[in-house]
Scaffold this motif. Sequence first.
Motif, PDB file in Angstrom:
ATOM      1  N   SER A  66       0.967  -1.224   0.045  1.00 42.06           N
ATOM      2  CA  SER A  66      -0.274   0.369  -0.241  1.00 42.06           C
ATOM      3  C   SER A  66       0.773   1.485   0.221  1.00 42.06           C
ATOM      4  O   SER A  66       0.348   2.374  -0.549  1.00 42.06           O
ATOM      5  CB  SER A  66      -1.090   0.018   1.281  1.00 42.06           C
ATOM      6  N   ASP A  67       1.595   1.517   1.257  1.00 39.47           N
ATOM      7  CA  ASP A  67       3.040   1.933   0.505  1.00 39.47           C
ATOM      8  C   ASP A  67       3.839   2.928  -0.958  1.00 39.47           C
ATOM      9  O   ASP A  67       3.998   3.795  -0.826  1.00 39.47           O
ATOM     10  CB  ASP A  67       3.868   2.386   1.972  1.00 39.47           C
ATOM     11  N   LEU A  84       2.693   1.471  -3.755  1.00 41.09           N
ATOM     12  CA  LEU A  84       1.917   1.728  -5.003  1.00 41.09           C
ATOM     13  C   LEU A  84       0.827   2.672  -4.714  1.00 41.09           C
ATOM     14  O   LEU A  84       0.425   3.261  -5.698  1.00 41.09           O
ATOM     15  CB  LEU A  84       1.042   0.509  -5.148  1.00 41.09           C
ATOM     16  N   ASP A  85       1.014   3.863  -3.519  1.00 39.91           N
ATOM     17  CA  ASP A  85      -0.052   4.524  -2.586  1.00 39.91           C
ATOM     18  C   ASP A  85      -0.888   4.584  -3.472  1.00 39.91           C
ATOM     19  O   ASP A  85      -2.200   5.570  -3.260  1.00 39.91           O
ATOM     20  CB  ASP A  85       0.715   6.408  -3.658  1.00 39.91           C
ATOM     21  N   THR A  86      -1.391   2.922  -3.121  1.00 35.94           N
ATOM     22  CA  THR A  86      -2.726   3.182  -2.976  1.00 35.94           C
ATOM     23  C   THR A  86      -4.348   1.208  -1.835  1.00 35.94           C
ATOM     24  O   THR A  86      -2.289   0.824  -2.112  1.00 35.94           O
ATOM     25  CB  THR A  86      -2.766   2.622  -4.618  1.00 35.94           C
ATOM     26  N   PRO A  87      -4.534   1.977  -1.071  1.00 29.93           N
ATOM     27  CA  PRO A  87      -4.762   0.755   0.038  1.00 29.93           C
ATOM     28  C   PRO A  87      -4.926  -0.481  -0.943  1.00 29.93           C
ATOM     29  O   PRO A  87      -5.556  -0.776  -2.146  1.00 29.93           O
ATOM     30  CB  PRO A  87      -6.482   1.824   0.008  1.00 29.93           C
ATOM     31  N   ILE A  88      -4.355  -1.468  -0.494  1.00 31.11           N
ATOM     32  CA  ILE A  88      -4.456  -3.075  -0.953  1.00 31.11           C
ATOM     33  C   ILE A  88      -4.207  -3.485   0.339  1.00 31.11           C
ATOM     34  O   ILE A  88      -3.368  -3.837   1.127  1.00 31.11           O
ATOM     35  CB  ILE A  88      -2.474  -3.398  -1.427  1.00 31.11           C
TER      36      ILE A  88
END
Length: 405
Positions: free
Chosen positions: A224-225, A227-231
């Motif tokens: 998540s950090d 790729l800067d998107t919630p995973i």
Amino acid sequence: MQATRKSVTLASMDASHRSAPQSPAATHSPPAANPLKPAASSFARVSLLIYTLLIVYASWYPLSGWRDMGLQPFDYLWARLPYYWTGFDLWTNIVGYAPFGALVVYALYPRLRSLPALLLSTLAGIALSAVMEAVQTYLPTRIPSNLDLITNSCGTLLGALIGVASSTYFLRESRLLALRRRWFSREASRGLVVVGLWPLALIYPQNHLFGLGHLVPPLSSLLSDLLDTPIDLATWWTNHAQLSAEQYWLSEIIVSACGLTGAVLMMMLLLRQQAPRKLLTAGYLLGAIAIKSLASALLFAPDNALVWITPGAAGGILIAALMLAGLAMAPPTAQRRIAALALIVSLLVTNAVPANPYFVSTLQTWVQGKFLNFDGAAQFLSVLWPFLALWFLYHPVHRKVSGQK
């Protein structure tokens, strides 16, 4: 004539006695036994490394949301002391860094002792705490504090003083050290660290009993950090693999049985033949169960102290008990290989099976509150422990444990 022969014989015997070289034993008193030279403690050094990693993880937990807030890392050093603080926070910092100070002193023994060890240990704790607080500048959920630095340093100094006062006793003259030499194999120091951490690794709530090494949550945060998107890898896996209640039950049996078998077999590997093997193994298992129950009561509610005893966990414990009874007298090499295989199977199933919906709902009642740092360290230890165990079991140096009983 007979008297003459007798006198000649006595004279020759006396002359030969005087001319014969004297043995060292006859001319010198037996040398005093040389005292054992103090040796460096592998146990202390490995413990120091692991404890330092726990401090780092706990200080930067949850390791997500990194960003630059326009502040310099060490600006907190010259800031005013915080207005709001509690005695709990101060004592937590002191208690958290005291073992670090003592372990540094133990790790330096016998090369450095007394005042030099005290000074170096204190400086190491100050430096570590200063860096931990500085990096928190880039974590929005953490606040760097000069008061934390002061209390952490005080804790290190306290631990270093305890270490200096007790290093000779614990590292050279302790009855515990005598028992360790009598009951445990010579190469068991590192293994004792890993074995001792297993009950502590069970503190963090797990999807399966003894199911350590769950990599999905930390990997989700890391991706998540990056790729800067919630995973959420757990959600993705759940959408592609729905299990029935019987399958969840079977997976818990497998994980519980393999995790318990691997941990206890590794404990058996460290014991010599003359050690009270049954008593030590039973005490080790009961201690782990007591810590698990106490953690459940503190993290959730006193009524939940035994919530971890599910039908699947009970079945896994029963199967593990049967396996351990059969493997107790197996050759050490076989015990080591089976322990490694059991831990690998437990690790694979733990990460392959989706989280039990009942476990997910239970976690929603968990309020971390002031125990954020402690929970972060507990989670890190629960993830790290299976890999530490496999490192010990497969390292060529550590295989000597299997051959020294």
